[in-house]
Design a protein around this motif. Structure first.
Motif, PDB file in Angstrom:
ATOM      1  N   SER A 124      41.219  48.756  45.371  1.00  0.00           N
ATOM      2  CA  SER A 124      41.814  48.108  46.804  1.00  0.00           C
ATOM      3  C   SER A 124      41.692  49.608  47.618  1.00  0.00           C
ATOM      4  O   SER A 124      41.624  49.442  48.865  1.00  0.00           O
ATOM      5  CB  SER A 124      42.917  47.696  46.759  1.00  0.00           C
ATOM      6  OG  SER A 124      43.025  46.784  45.878  1.00  0.00           O
ATOM      7  N   HIS A 165      34.925  46.601  47.236  1.00  0.00           N
ATOM      8  CA  HIS A 165      35.948  46.044  47.297  1.00  0.00           C
ATOM      9  C   HIS A 165      36.047  44.469  47.953  1.00  0.00           C
ATOM     10  O   HIS A 165      35.683  44.023  49.194  1.00  0.00           O
ATOM     11  CB  HIS A 165      36.929  46.524  48.580  1.00  0.00           C
ATOM     12  CG  HIS A 165      38.233  46.203  48.448  1.00  0.00           C
ATOM     13  ND1 HIS A 165      39.025  46.730  49.563  1.00  0.00           N
ATOM     14  CD2 HIS A 165      39.080  45.409  47.735  1.00  0.00           C
ATOM     15  CE1 HIS A 165      40.331  46.022  49.372  1.00  0.00           C
ATOM     16  NE2 HIS A 165      40.234  45.482  48.342  1.00  0.00           N
ATOM     17  N   PRO A 166      36.142  43.559  47.009  1.00  0.00           N
ATOM     18  CA  PRO A 166      36.242  42.037  47.395  1.00  0.00           C
ATOM     19  C   PRO A 166      37.553  41.781  47.909  1.00  0.00           C
ATOM     20  O   PRO A 166      38.642  42.059  47.108  1.00  0.00           O
ATOM     21  CB  PRO A 166      36.085  41.240  46.027  1.00  0.00           C
ATOM     22  CG  PRO A 166      36.303  42.241  44.938  1.00  0.00           C
ATOM     23  CD  PRO A 166      36.357  43.676  45.469  1.00  0.00           C
ATOM     24  N   MET A 167      37.619  41.222  49.214  1.00  0.00           N
ATOM     25  CA  MET A 167      38.959  41.153  49.927  1.00  0.00           C
ATOM     26  C   MET A 167      39.513  39.910  49.462  1.00  0.00           C
ATOM     27  O   MET A 167      39.825  39.004  50.398  1.00  0.00           O
ATOM     28  CB  MET A 167      38.502  41.511  51.357  1.00  0.00           C
ATOM     29  CG  MET A 167      38.392  42.671  51.833  1.00  0.00           C
ATOM     30  SD  MET A 167      39.709  44.120  51.671  1.00  0.00           S
ATOM     31  CE  MET A 167      40.819  43.161  53.023  1.00  0.00           C
ATOM     32  N   ALA A 168      39.808  39.461  48.266  1.00  0.00           N
ATOM     33  CA  ALA A 168      40.532  38.421  48.023  1.00  0.00           C
ATOM     34  C   ALA A 168      41.138  38.500  46.651  1.00  0.00           C
ATOM     35  O   ALA A 168      40.727  39.438  45.922  1.00  0.00           O
ATOM     36  CB  ALA A 168      39.374  37.022  47.680  1.00  0.00           C
ATOM     37  N   GLY A 169      42.177  37.682  46.675  1.00  0.00           N
ATOM     38  CA  GLY A 169      43.248  37.825  45.442  1.00  0.00           C
ATOM     39  C   GLY A 169      43.985  36.720  45.003  1.00  0.00           C
ATOM     40  O   GLY A 169      43.672  35.751  45.739  1.00  0.00           O
ATOM     41  N   SER A 199      46.318  44.555  54.999  1.00  0.00           N
ATOM     42  CA  SER A 199      46.562  44.159  53.820  1.00  0.00           C
ATOM     43  C   SER A 199      47.774  44.950  53.311  1.00  0.00           C
ATOM     44  O   SER A 199      48.811  44.131  52.824  1.00  0.00           O
ATOM     45  CB  SER A 199      45.310  44.181  52.945  1.00  0.00           C
ATOM     46  OG  SER A 199      45.569  43.735  51.554  1.00  0.00           O
ATOM     47  N   HIS A 211      52.346  43.962  53.195  1.00  0.00           N
ATOM     48  CA  HIS A 211      52.850  43.881  51.739  1.00  0.00           C
ATOM     49  C   HIS A 211      54.525  44.592  51.884  1.00  0.00           C
ATOM     50  O   HIS A 211      55.332  44.218  51.214  1.00  0.00           O
ATOM     51  CB  HIS A 211      52.088  44.274  50.643  1.00  0.00           C
ATOM     52  CG  HIS A 211      51.142  43.114  50.018  1.00  0.00           C
ATOM     53  ND1 HIS A 211      49.968  43.144  50.818  1.00  0.00           N
ATOM     54  CD2 HIS A 211      51.385  42.147  48.894  1.00  0.00           C
ATOM     55  CE1 HIS A 211      49.683  41.722  50.474  1.00  0.00           C
ATOM     56  NE2 HIS A 211      50.300  41.531  49.326  1.00  0.00           N
ATOM     57  N   ILE A 229      53.839  37.074  50.270  1.00  0.00           N
ATOM     58  CA  ILE A 229      53.209  38.259  49.845  1.00  0.00           C
ATOM     59  C   ILE A 229      54.106  39.138  49.072  1.00  0.00           C
ATOM     60  O   ILE A 229      53.655  39.921  48.130  1.00  0.00           O
ATOM     61  CB  ILE A 229      51.963  39.078  50.634  1.00  0.00           C
ATOM     62  CG1 ILE A 229      52.760  39.494  51.875  1.00  0.00           C
ATOM     63  CG2 ILE A 229      51.092  38.184  51.328  1.00  0.00           C
ATOM     64  CD1 ILE A 229      51.824  40.062  52.793  1.00  0.00           C
ATOM     65  N   MET A 274      50.537  46.895  40.775  1.00  0.00           N
ATOM     66  CA  MET A 274      49.216  46.890  41.727  1.00  0.00           C
ATOM     67  C   MET A 274      49.467  47.565  42.966  1.00  0.00           C
ATOM     68  O   MET A 274      49.120  48.356  43.278  1.00  0.00           O
ATOM     69  CB  MET A 274      48.321  45.671  41.620  1.00  0.00           C
ATOM     70  CG  MET A 274      47.081  45.770  42.280  1.00  0.00           C
ATOM     71  SD  MET A 274      46.145  44.072  42.366  1.00  0.00           S
ATOM     72  CE  MET A 274      46.754  43.720  44.028  1.00  0.00           C
ATOM     73  N   TRP A 275      50.680  46.803  43.660  1.00  0.00           N
ATOM     74  CA  TRP A 275      50.800  47.219  45.150  1.00  0.00           C
ATOM     75  C   TRP A 275      51.568  48.630  45.078  1.00  0.00           C
ATOM     76  O   TRP A 275      51.232  49.297  46.101  1.00  0.00           O
ATOM     77  CB  TRP A 275      51.597  46.179  45.855  1.00  0.00           C
ATOM     78  CG  TRP A 275      50.739  44.958  45.901  1.00  0.00           C
ATOM     79  CD1 TRP A 275      50.651  43.643  45.355  1.00  0.00           C
ATOM     80  CD2 TRP A 275      49.723  44.801  47.159  1.00  0.00           C
ATOM     81  NE1 TRP A 275      49.755  43.023  45.945  1.00  0.00           N
ATOM     82  CE2 TRP A 275      49.158  43.702  46.917  1.00  0.00           C
ATOM     83  CE3 TRP A 275      49.374  45.720  47.925  1.00  0.00           C
ATOM     84  CZ2 TRP A 275      48.219  43.323  47.734  1.00  0.00           C
ATOM     85  CZ3 TRP A 275      48.348  45.365  48.822  1.00  0.00           C
ATOM     86  CH2 TRP A 275      47.898  44.211  48.861  1.00  0.00           C
ATOM     87  N   ILE A 310      41.080  38.094  54.602  1.00  0.00           N
ATOM     88  CA  ILE A 310      41.364  37.636  53.546  1.00  0.00           C
ATOM     89  C   ILE A 310      41.333  36.032  53.658  1.00  0.00           C
ATOM     90  O   ILE A 310      41.894  35.665  54.522  1.00  0.00           O
ATOM     91  CB  ILE A 310      42.913  38.085  53.369  1.00  0.00           C
ATOM     92  CG1 ILE A 310      42.905  39.594  52.905  1.00  0.00           C
ATOM     93  CG2 ILE A 310      43.708  37.361  52.114  1.00  0.00           C
ATOM     94  CD1 ILE A 310      44.103  40.201  53.269  1.00  0.00           C
TER      95      ILE A 310
HETATM   96  O1  ENO Z   1      46.037  41.602  50.830  1.00  0.00           O
HETATM   97  C1  ENO Z   1      46.114  40.402  50.560  1.00  0.00           C
HETATM   98  O2  ENO Z   1      47.159  40.014  51.139  1.00  0.00           O
HETATM   99  C2  ENO Z   1      45.993  39.677  49.308  1.00  0.00           C
HETATM  100  O3  ENO Z   1      46.829  38.911  48.913  1.00  0.00           O
HETATM  101  C3  ENO Z   1      44.551  39.834  48.821  1.00  0.00           C
HETATM  102  C4  ENO Z   1      44.036  41.000  48.353  1.00  0.00           C
HETATM  103  C5  ENO Z   1      44.862  41.684  47.312  1.00  0.00           C
HETATM  104  C6  ENO Z   1      44.452  43.108  47.302  1.00  0.00           C
HETATM  105  C7  ENO Z   1      43.208  43.524  47.927  1.00  0.00           C
HETATM  106  O4  ENO Z   1      42.508  44.730  47.602  1.00  0.00           O
HETATM  107  C8  ENO Z   1      42.187  42.631  48.690  1.00  0.00           C
HETATM  108  C9  ENO Z   1      42.995  41.391  48.889  1.00  0.00           C
END
Ligand code: ENO
Ligand code: NAI
Length: 366
Positions: free
Chosen positions: A98, A121-125, A187, A191, A225, A232-233, A292
């Motif tokens: 990320s 970096h796929p921007m989806a989770g 993103s 959070h 979120i 991870m965050w 996203i």
């Molecule tokens: O950022 C967000 O709100 C997400 O929920 C999805 C997400 C999470 C982490 C990333 O590196 C990319 C996208």
């Protein structure tokens, strides 16, 4: 067409979802490795990968392309291990982390000329992690960002794009600083604010225990979120530390400004502030490309009748359409209300709309 052997390291939410997409290509073989033996077994049993290996070295020796889909510190240590490996041919290596600066710095320090690194970096989770949450359509309509290393050229990026075409993502190449700043703003930082808002509400809990029941609607939307994966965050905030510190300073300044507007009763200025925020927010892409992917929501009018919720979910479930979220809106005794059903794809949303309408429900999108 040339046959390609792809090695996916880390078969969790993101690695598993990538492997599922790569599986759709008859010109490639997907081999996998995961530090967790149960995950590797699951991937084999559910045909998420074609073949498993017992070490990183073994997979690299067989691969043309490597996807590193592990937490950042592990991704960096795998990149470092490539330095000592004897590679017979060029190896394209990409990742999914990320935050890109730490990974790109490690990749740039390699002197092994056979390694071509393209950051990804796929921007989806999802709020879930692990292989069981992996889905082939996870990246549909999302941006998939590429950050090419110094030895990579357009040809390498387009090879990855072709390979990942079944994800139906939008591929864009960006530089590392822009990447970490933009993802920081849209993103990572949100959070942090979502968690802070939850803490603020929690700190009022002892004074007003009823607040817990009232925390619905807007509060739930803006703090959704905060329920994401804390480990991870936490990693993300520290890896993108410079951007986070700068955004926190801007934020404190912004809050001070708002405080002074409220203290000095600046009605017009505050109104303009809210109006401008509304305009920018309303202009953001919703259903097409978005940073996203948004969920695809349906609003179903229901009456306050017992069984309405289960009937609606039953109709949708019969056709094996999965609902990712359900929210009951504005239901009070004797008053009509609505259910908000969220789906992962536009196709599921349309299909559910048609089914519910044919069962006599009034259904709206937006
Ligand atoms: O950022 C967000 O709100 C997400 O929920 C999805 C997400 C999470 C982490 C990333 O590196 C990319 C996208
Ligand atoms: N979850 C999300 O919303 C997104 C996450 N990312 C990034 O993707 C990466 C992976 O995240 P997720 O898939 O969500 O996590 P996850 O926890 O679902 O998967 C990580 C996988 O790596 C494996 N692993 C851990 N150590 C390993 C090792 N030494 N060797 C091999 N495998 C090992 C784990 O067993 C697990 O299966 C992270 O860098 C994250 O920043 C990127 C976009 C979105």
């Amino acid at each position: 067409m040339e046959h390609t052997t792809i090695f996916v390291v880390g078969l969790g939410l993101i690695g598993g979802s990538i492997a599922l997409n790569l599986q759709n290509n008859k010109h490639s073989t997907v081999i996998g490795f995961d530090g967790n033996a149960k995950t590797l077994d699951y991937a084999m049993q559910n045909q998420i990968i074609d073949q498993q290996v017992t070490s990183f070295e073994e997979g690299v020796s067989l691969a043309d392309i490597v996807f590193l889909a592990t937490p950042t510190s592990i991704t960096r240590s795998y990149i470092q291990q490539l330095e000592q490996m004897k590679l017979k041919k060029e190896l394209i290596v990409t990742d999914v982390c990320s935050v890109k600066k730490p990974v790109m710095e490690t990749a740039e320090s390699l002197t092994n000329q056979k390694v071509v690194f393209v950051g990804g970096h796929p921007m989806a989770g999802s709020h879930k992690n692990g292989i069981e949450a992996a889905k082939a359509h996870l990246f549909e309509n999302a941006y998939y960002l590429f950050i090419p290393g110094t030895h990579a050229c357009e040809e390498h990026v387009s090879k990855l794009e072709k390979l990942l075409s079944s994800t139906r993502s939008y591929f864009v190449t960006v530089d590392v600083e822009a990447h970490d700043q933009m993802t920081g703003v849209i993103s990572h930082f949100p959070h942090l604010i979502a968690s802070a808002l939850v803490h603020q509400a929690r700190s009022w809990h002892d004074t007003h225990p009823f607040l817990h029941e009232l925390a619905a609607g807007g509060f739930r939307d803006i703090t959704r979120i905060a329920s994401s994966h804390p480990k991870m965050w936490n990693d993300i905030f520290f890896q993108n530390r410079e951007t986070m510190i700068s955004l926190l300073s801007d934020w404190i300044h912004e809050m001070d400004h708002l405080k002074s507007l409220v203290e000095t009763l600046e009605h017009d200025e505050l109104h303009t502030y809210l109006e401008q925020a509304k305009q920018y927010r309303d202009g953001l892409p919703v259903k097409q490309k978005g940073a996203i992917p948004s969920f695809y929501d349906l609003y179903v009018d229901i009456h306050d009748q017992p069984g309405a919720l289960s009937e609606v979910t039953h109709i949708v479930a019969q056709e094996t359409i999965s609902i990712v979220n359900i929210q009951i809106l504005e239901i009070r005794e004797g008053i009509s209300g609505a259910l908000r059903l969220s789906f992962q794809t536009a196709k599921d949303q349309k299909h559910a709309q048609m089914l519910l309408q044919s069962n006599g429900y009034e259904v709206t999108i937006e």
